[in-house]
Design a protein around this motif. Structure first.
Motif, PDB file in Angstrom:
ATOM      1  N   ALA A 117       0.806  -1.192  -0.121  1.00 52.63           N
ATOM      2  CA  ALA A 117       0.027   0.060  -0.075  1.00 52.63           C
ATOM      3  C   ALA A 117       0.963   1.346  -0.108  1.00 52.63           C
ATOM      4  N   GLU A 118       1.980   1.220   0.626  1.00 54.73           N
ATOM      5  CA  GLU A 118       2.942   2.254   0.726  1.00 54.73           C
ATOM      6  C   GLU A 118       3.727   2.467  -0.544  1.00 54.73           C
ATOM      7  N   LEU A 119       3.784   1.499  -1.418  1.00 53.29           N
ATOM      8  CA  LEU A 119       4.388   1.509  -2.660  1.00 53.29           C
ATOM      9  C   LEU A 119       3.460   2.215  -3.513  1.00 53.29           C
ATOM     10  N   VAL A 120       2.172   1.941  -3.272  1.00 51.85           N
ATOM     11  CA  VAL A 120       1.295   2.655  -4.315  1.00 51.85           C
ATOM     12  C   VAL A 120       1.384   4.095  -3.939  1.00 51.85           C
ATOM     13  N   GLU A 121       1.269   4.672  -2.823  1.00 46.40           N
ATOM     14  CA  GLU A 121       1.128   5.923  -2.403  1.00 46.40           C
ATOM     15  C   GLU A 121       2.511   6.575  -2.939  1.00 46.40           C
ATOM     16  N   ARG A 122       3.742   5.915  -2.861  1.00 53.91           N
ATOM     17  CA  ARG A 122       4.988   6.593  -3.351  1.00 53.91           C
ATOM     18  C   ARG A 122       4.992   6.582  -4.805  1.00 53.91           C
ATOM     19  N   LEU A 123       4.381   5.502  -5.714  1.00 52.44           N
ATOM     20  CA  LEU A 123       4.298   5.568  -7.106  1.00 52.44           C
ATOM     21  C   LEU A 123       3.385   6.962  -7.343  1.00 52.44           C
ATOM     22  N   ARG A 124       2.274   6.774  -6.663  1.00 49.71           N
ATOM     23  CA  ARG A 124       1.268   8.161  -7.013  1.00 49.71           C
ATOM     24  C   ARG A 124       1.853   9.325  -6.624  1.00 49.71           C
ATOM     25  N   ALA A 125       2.584   9.597  -5.478  1.00 50.71           N
ATOM     26  CA  ALA A 125       3.178  10.964  -5.132  1.00 50.71           C
ATOM     27  C   ALA A 125       4.256  11.232  -6.186  1.00 50.71           C
ATOM     28  N   SER A 126       4.969  10.410  -6.660  1.00 51.41           N
ATOM     29  CA  SER A 126       6.202  10.713  -7.521  1.00 51.41           C
ATOM     30  C   SER A 126       5.771  10.689  -9.183  1.00 51.41           C
ATOM     31  N   GLY A 127       4.451  10.335  -9.428  1.00 50.00           N
ATOM     32  CA  GLY A 127       4.014  10.442 -10.593  1.00 50.00           C
ATOM     33  C   GLY A 127       4.303   8.941 -11.621  1.00 50.00           C
ATOM     34  N   GLY A 128       4.650   8.084 -10.887  1.00 49.84           N
ATOM     35  CA  GLY A 128       5.144   7.046 -11.095  1.00 49.84           C
ATOM     36  C   GLY A 128       4.026   5.885 -11.662  1.00 49.84           C
ATOM     37  N   LEU A 129       2.581   6.339 -11.290  1.00 47.38           N
ATOM     38  CA  LEU A 129       1.719   5.386 -11.959  1.00 47.38           C
ATOM     39  C   LEU A 129       1.365   5.512 -13.408  1.00 47.38           C
ATOM     40  N   ALA A 130       2.039   4.815 -14.209  1.00 44.35           N
ATOM     41  CA  ALA A 130       1.709   5.079 -15.769  1.00 44.35           C
ATOM     42  C   ALA A 130       0.415   4.750 -15.833  1.00 44.35           C
TER      43      ALA A 130
ATOM     44  N   GLY B 172     -11.053  -3.629  -6.222  1.00 44.46           N
ATOM     45  CA  GLY B 172      -9.896  -4.015  -6.734  1.00 44.46           C
ATOM     46  C   GLY B 172      -9.036  -3.146  -7.334  1.00 44.46           C
ATOM     47  N   HIS B 173      -7.648  -3.282  -7.467  1.00 43.32           N
ATOM     48  CA  HIS B 173      -6.634  -2.115  -7.781  1.00 43.32           C
ATOM     49  C   HIS B 173      -5.586  -2.932  -8.635  1.00 43.32           C
ATOM     50  N   ILE B 174      -5.215  -2.303  -9.861  1.00 50.02           N
ATOM     51  CA  ILE B 174      -3.818  -2.612 -10.212  1.00 50.02           C
ATOM     52  C   ILE B 174      -3.145  -1.493 -10.624  1.00 50.02           C
ATOM     53  N   ALA B 175      -1.650  -1.479 -10.577  1.00 48.49           N
ATOM     54  CA  ALA B 175      -0.815  -0.550 -10.817  1.00 48.49           C
ATOM     55  C   ALA B 175       0.291  -0.993 -11.789  1.00 48.49           C
ATOM     56  N   PHE B 176       0.651   0.021 -12.682  1.00 45.15           N
ATOM     57  CA  PHE B 176       1.807  -0.134 -13.493  1.00 45.15           C
ATOM     58  C   PHE B 176       2.578   1.038 -13.495  1.00 45.15           C
ATOM     59  N   SER B 177       3.957   0.738 -13.461  1.00 43.28           N
ATOM     60  CA  SER B 177       4.912   1.795 -13.477  1.00 43.28           C
ATOM     61  C   SER B 177       5.883   1.464 -14.611  1.00 43.28           C
ATOM     62  N   PRO B 178       6.855   2.647 -15.050  1.00 43.75           N
ATOM     63  CA  PRO B 178       7.762   2.496 -15.903  1.00 43.75           C
ATOM     64  C   PRO B 178       8.777   1.607 -15.293  1.00 43.75           C
ATOM     65  N   ALA B 179       9.622   1.159 -16.221  1.00 47.35           N
ATOM     66  CA  ALA B 179      10.766   0.098 -15.778  1.00 47.35           C
ATOM     67  C   ALA B 179      12.032   0.599 -16.784  1.00 47.35           C
ATOM     68  N   TRP B 180      13.159   0.382 -16.519  1.00 45.87           N
ATOM     69  CA  TRP B 180      14.331   0.777 -17.198  1.00 45.87           C
ATOM     70  C   TRP B 180      15.048  -0.781 -17.421  1.00 45.87           C
ATOM     71  N   ILE B 181      15.487  -0.609 -18.757  1.00 46.14           N
ATOM     72  CA  ILE B 181      16.236  -2.447 -19.031  1.00 46.14           C
ATOM     73  C   ILE B 181      17.454  -1.942 -19.597  1.00 46.14           C
ATOM     74  N   GLY B 182      18.399  -2.411 -18.866  1.00 52.93           N
ATOM     75  CA  GLY B 182      19.583  -2.180 -19.450  1.00 52.93           C
ATOM     76  C   GLY B 182      20.191  -0.734 -19.501  1.00 52.93           C
ATOM     77  N   GLY B 183      19.613  -0.037 -18.382  1.00 54.92           N
ATOM     78  CA  GLY B 183      20.040   1.436 -18.134  1.00 54.92           C
ATOM     79  C   GLY B 183      19.325   2.417 -19.127  1.00 54.92           C
ATOM     80  N   GLU B 184      18.465   1.695 -19.818  1.00 53.30           N
ATOM     81  CA  GLU B 184      17.666   2.691 -20.919  1.00 53.30           C
ATOM     82  C   GLU B 184      16.015   2.616 -20.603  1.00 53.30           C
ATOM     83  N   ALA B 185      15.614   3.881 -20.656  1.00 47.42           N
ATOM     84  CA  ALA B 185      14.384   3.962 -20.613  1.00 47.42           C
ATOM     85  C   ALA B 185      13.475   3.419 -21.922  1.00 47.42           C
ATOM     86  N   GLY B 186      12.463   2.819 -21.882  1.00 49.88           N
ATOM     87  CA  GLY B 186      11.706   2.372 -23.140  1.00 49.88           C
ATOM     88  C   GLY B 186      10.297   2.096 -22.867  1.00 49.88           C
ATOM     89  N   PRO B 187       9.598   1.610 -23.613  1.00 53.52           N
ATOM     90  CA  PRO B 187       8.039   1.423 -23.358  1.00 53.52           C
ATOM     91  C   PRO B 187       7.994   0.031 -22.594  1.00 53.52           C
TER      92      PRO B 187
END
Length: 166
Positions: free
Chosen positions: A33-46, A59-74
């Motif tokens: 629950a705290e993770l969702v709050e941190r994502l929301r507060a930081s604009g990380g809830l894509a 119910g609820h589901i969250a998706f946030s951006p991930a970086w792979i190999g140091g690069e941002a991507g979709p």
């Protein structure tokens, strides 16, 4: 059941559902629950969706951006998904996952990652991946990837900073 975008007024219900859903999970660190709050507060809830029945968030589901190999991507990380415990096994979680993945496809996402039940997520097309992350430096069979378009990504995964990595 209605699946819709999270509204600001949903935050207390999302927190309560997430806390209750993970309270008895042996793998949980109690931080979801705290993770969702941190994502929301930081604009990380894509993508942040709720399931609603009878005007109540169940119910609820969250998706946030991930970086792979140091690069941002979709690329995105699914975490967490939660359903009110008394409503488990009614398809609410599955409906949230499907709706969320459809939303990611519409955003042009190439892949979605999840650390979850190896018996649950394959029904959506997730497969175990050799990818590793700062948090999970060893290959983990419960770390899965769903390629949505293009090629399966390769490299070390870094989650959104709200996850508290690295």
């Amino acid at each position: 059941m209605l699946i819709r975008d999270e509204h600001p007024a949903d935050a207390p219900a999302i927190s309560a559902i997430t806390t209750a859903a993970f309270a008895t999970m042996p793998f949980s660190d109690g931080d979801e629950a705290e993770l969702v709050e941190r994502l929301r507060a930081s604009g990380g809830l894509a993508v942040s969706l709720v399931a609603e029945e009878g005007g109540e968030v169940v119910g609820h589901i969250a998706f946030s951006p991930a970086w792979i190999g140091g690069e941002a991507g979709p690329w995105y990380q699914l975490a967490p998904v939660s359903v009110r415990p008394d409503l488990h096994r009614r398809g609410i979680g599955s409906a949230l996952v499907r709706a969320g993945l459809d939303r990611l496809r519409a955003l042009g996402a190439e892949a979605c990652l999840v650390l979850g039940h190896a018996e649950y997520y394959p029904r959506f097309g997730f497969v175990s991946t050799p990818l590793v992350s700062d948090r999970y430096p060893e290959q983990n069979p419960n770390f899965m990837c769903l390629t949505l378009s293009g090629e399966t990504p390769a490299g070390k995964v870094t989650y959104h900073p709200a996850f508290g990595e690295g």
